[in-house]
Design a protein around this motif. Sequence first.
Motif, PDB file in Angstrom:
ATOM      1  N   SER A 122       0.790  -1.242  -0.014  1.00 36.47           N
ATOM      2  CA  SER A 122       0.025   0.050  -0.194  1.00 36.47           C
ATOM      3  C   SER A 122       0.845   1.337   0.089  1.00 36.47           C
ATOM      4  N   VAL A 152     -10.435  -6.107   0.049  1.00 33.40           N
ATOM      5  CA  VAL A 152     -10.186  -5.585   0.923  1.00 33.40           C
ATOM      6  C   VAL A 152     -11.179  -5.657   2.177  1.00 33.40           C
ATOM      7  N   TYR A 161      -6.934   2.081   0.852  1.00 35.67           N
ATOM      8  CA  TYR A 161      -8.258   2.000   0.963  1.00 35.67           C
ATOM      9  C   TYR A 161      -9.167   2.441   2.129  1.00 35.67           C
ATOM     10  N   SER A 179     -14.068   0.697   0.467  1.00 34.87           N
ATOM     11  CA  SER A 179     -13.527  -0.445  -0.456  1.00 34.87           C
ATOM     12  C   SER A 179     -13.591  -1.736  -0.293  1.00 34.87           C
ATOM     13  N   LYS A 229      -8.471  -5.767  -4.144  1.00 37.72           N
ATOM     14  CA  LYS A 229      -7.479  -4.796  -3.606  1.00 37.72           C
ATOM     15  C   LYS A 229      -6.838  -4.039  -4.971  1.00 37.72           C
ATOM     16  N   ALA A 251      -9.377  -1.330  -6.413  1.00 38.46           N
ATOM     17  CA  ALA A 251      -9.484  -0.124  -5.575  1.00 38.46           C
ATOM     18  C   ALA A 251      -8.175   0.586  -5.316  1.00 38.46           C
ATOM     19  N   ARG A 261      -7.348   4.609  -6.992  1.00 37.00           N
ATOM     20  CA  ARG A 261      -6.995   5.630  -5.964  1.00 37.00           C
ATOM     21  C   ARG A 261      -5.487   6.235  -6.780  1.00 37.00           C
TER      22      ARG A 261
END
Length: 350
Positions: free
Chosen positions: A47, A69, A80, A84, A89, A92, A96
């Motif tokens: 992330s 997620v 997230y 989300s 994942k 999402a 983003r």
Amino acid sequence: MGSNEFFSEEELVYYSRQIVLKELGLQGQARLKDAHVCVAGLGGLGSPVSTQLASMGVGHLRIVDRDVVEMSNLQRQHLYGVDSVGYPKVEAAATRLERMNPYIAIEPMPLSITPGNAEKIISGMDLVVDCLDSMAPRYALNRACVKLGIPMIFGAVISNVGNATTIIPGETACLECFQGNVDDEALPSCAVAGVHPSVIGILASIQVSEVVRVLTGRPPNLADSLIFCDLEDLSFEKIKLAKVDNCPVCGTSPKSEPSPIRHEPVQEICGREGRRVYVFSPDDDMGLGLWALNGRLAALGYSIDVEARMGTTFSRGDVRGSVLSSGVTILEGVGDMEEAVRLHGVIHAE
Ligand SMILES: [Zn+2]
């Protein structure tokens, strides 16, 4: 600074605070824009790693993850939000990241990394960032990187500790030179041991700094060492690593063949509140038509909780599941493996 053949006026403003860094400059920025980087795993490390690489302007980011997620991810996985939950994942994250930096390309892959698909997943990449949370796919990734000669930045975190190193095939120790034959069953999971977001942030930033050094042609700081960080006393230790001549994966005189990587097409993992979760991982992207799948699920009496582009999350009573467009299927709340396999067959109309 005016626009040039590489960058628009907007991009030059976007990256202005790092272009002035003397170690980067306009030339370094152009190298980042030209680069193809694969981020494997979009959980705790993936992330922040993908966020930083996207906003620094790595031109092509391939993001790979097989998860959906969950609420328990949000404390540390800041790509997230609560909206989300239930989404793949990669989907999402792509939404983003594209909003964060519209000047780069994001390539989402909703896949499990297996010995059968690792090479395909990283082909065409200049570098791979290992942000996975289990050993079997890490070994698959390491072997593929060594074979294809692609540098890999390894990172791992649990509880209050983490470590990282940079693997340059043919030059440095590979993952199996220093951490071969570790069974996932022997390792603690985040669900059991927990994980502090701060230690993730530290290790992710170290990984990104190594990525940028490698991409811009500067010597990596962790080419022959593993950095170990303990948040408890904020200590950093560098452990010397050396390439092992008889490493079965990268050695010049291996004593044996690499041991087979455990890959189970159906895997039982520990989920929320200790509930059994079954994950089905096909080797190939099945390219499922989710529209037909959703119709079948509705006919079976399931309610569709999230209807995303790259996956569907559904539930009925205690049973909850997700199917990704690649065919990866996650089932929770079913009795046992046999029951999970049966339900998988029904859902996929096999
Ligand atoms: Zn090795």
